[in-house]
Write a protein that holds these residues in place. Structure first.
Motif, short mmCIF file in Angstrom:
data_model
loop_
_atom_site.label_atom_id
_atom_site.label_comp_id
_atom_site.label_asym_id
_atom_site.label_seq_id
_atom_site.Cartn_x
_atom_site.Cartn_y
_atom_site.Cartn_z
N GLU A 9 0.84 -1.19 0.00
CA GLU A 9 0.00 0.00 0.00
C GLU A 9 0.88 1.25 0.00
N PRO A 10 0.59 2.21 -0.88
CA PRO A 10 1.43 3.41 -0.94
C PRO A 10 1.33 4.28 0.31
N THR A 11 0.26 4.16 1.08
CA THR A 11 0.13 4.99 2.27
C THR A 11 1.11 4.57 3.35
N LEU A 12 1.58 3.33 3.34
CA LEU A 12 2.54 2.89 4.35
C LEU A 12 3.89 3.54 4.15
N ALA A 13 4.26 3.86 2.93
CA ALA A 13 5.54 4.50 2.66
C ALA A 13 5.48 6.00 2.91
N MET A 14 4.32 6.56 3.09
CA MET A 14 4.19 8.01 3.27
C MET A 14 4.41 8.46 4.71
N LYS A 15 4.32 7.55 5.66
CA LYS A 15 4.43 8.00 7.05
C LYS A 15 5.81 8.56 7.36
N GLN A 16 6.86 8.02 6.74
CA GLN A 16 8.19 8.55 6.95
C GLN A 16 8.33 9.95 6.35
N MET A 17 7.77 10.13 5.18
CA MET A 17 7.82 11.45 4.53
C MET A 17 7.03 12.48 5.33
N TYR A 42 18.00 19.31 14.24
CA TYR A 42 19.27 18.93 13.59
C TYR A 42 19.93 17.78 14.33
N TYR A 43 19.96 17.83 15.67
CA TYR A 43 20.54 16.74 16.45
C TYR A 43 19.76 15.45 16.25
N LEU A 44 18.45 15.55 16.20
CA LEU A 44 17.62 14.36 15.98
C LEU A 44 17.95 13.73 14.63
N LEU A 45 18.09 14.55 13.60
CA LEU A 45 18.42 14.01 12.29
C LEU A 45 19.84 13.45 12.25
N ASP A 51 17.94 9.16 6.08
CA ASP A 51 18.22 8.78 4.69
C ASP A 51 18.82 7.38 4.60
N PHE A 52 19.32 6.84 5.71
CA PHE A 52 19.86 5.49 5.71
C PHE A 52 18.85 4.46 6.20
N ILE A 53 18.03 4.83 7.20
CA ILE A 53 17.09 3.82 7.71
C ILE A 53 15.80 3.77 6.90
N TYR A 55 15.73 4.58 3.42
CA TYR A 55 16.16 4.85 2.04
C TYR A 55 15.12 4.42 1.02
N TRP A 56 14.27 3.50 1.37
CA TRP A 56 13.27 2.98 0.45
C TRP A 56 11.99 3.81 0.47
N ALA A 57 11.81 4.67 1.47
CA ALA A 57 10.56 5.42 1.59
C ALA A 57 10.72 6.91 1.32
N LEU A 58 11.91 7.46 1.57
CA LEU A 58 12.12 8.89 1.36
C LEU A 58 12.64 9.14 -0.05
N PRO A 59 12.28 10.26 -0.64
CA PRO A 59 12.82 10.55 -1.97
C PRO A 59 14.32 10.76 -1.92
N GLY A 60 15.00 10.24 -2.91
CA GLY A 60 16.45 10.35 -2.95
C GLY A 60 16.91 11.76 -3.28
N GLY A 61 18.05 12.13 -2.76
CA GLY A 61 18.63 13.41 -3.09
C GLY A 61 18.14 14.58 -2.26
N VAL A 62 17.26 14.35 -1.29
CA VAL A 62 16.79 15.45 -0.43
C VAL A 62 17.78 15.59 0.72
N PRO A 63 18.45 16.72 0.83
CA PRO A 63 19.44 16.90 1.90
C PRO A 63 18.77 17.32 3.21
#
Length: 127
Positions: A9-17, A42-45, A51-53, A55-63
């Motif tokens: 389901e695409p909604t499961l990948a959206m929670k991280q975003m 910033y400390y939390l990130l 971007d490592f945990i 990587y499959w749900a967040l869009p690539g290349g977003v700093p």
């Protein structure tokens, strides 16, 4: 590399975003109230490393760290003079400055600085 989990389901990948977007908006709004909110984001990130945990749900290349660091820079521009007036040079602050100087010196004198930088960079982000 670990294969990405199968998401039907695409909604499961959206929670991280949505979580990351909420952090960025919260840090931006928090910067108007207090200068420490963007720093906490910033400390939390830096500790979470999304971007490592995810990587499959967040869009690539977003700093993500660059966005959070920009929020910290803006809040320092706004509150910097006020914070510098209240700055106390106590022992924990001096130890932190010494630790950062030691990291930079150790990396500069390492036999393989590129290899040692992989360890130094996350430490500098947290310090």
């Amino acid at each position: 590399m670990i294969p990405p989990p199968l998401i039907t389901e695409p909604t499961l990948a959206m929670k991280q975003m949505l979580f990351m977007s909420a952090l960025m908006v919260g840090g931006g709004l928090g910067a108007t109230l207090h200068p420490y909110w963007p720093l906490l984001v910033y400390y939390l990130l830096a500790m979470l490393r999304p971007d490592f945990i995810w990587y499959w749900a967040l869009p690539g290349g977003v700093p993500w760290s660059l966005v959070a660091g920009s929020l910290v820079a803006v809040s320092l521009l706004i509150y910097g003079p006020k914070l510098l007036r209240r700055l106390e040079l106590n022992l924990p602050f001096a130890l932190l400055v010494g630790f950062v100087a030691w990291l930079i010196l150790a990396n500069a004198t390492a036999m393989n600085p590129a290899s040692s930088w992989r360890w130094v960079e996350p430490q500098l982000k947290i310090a």
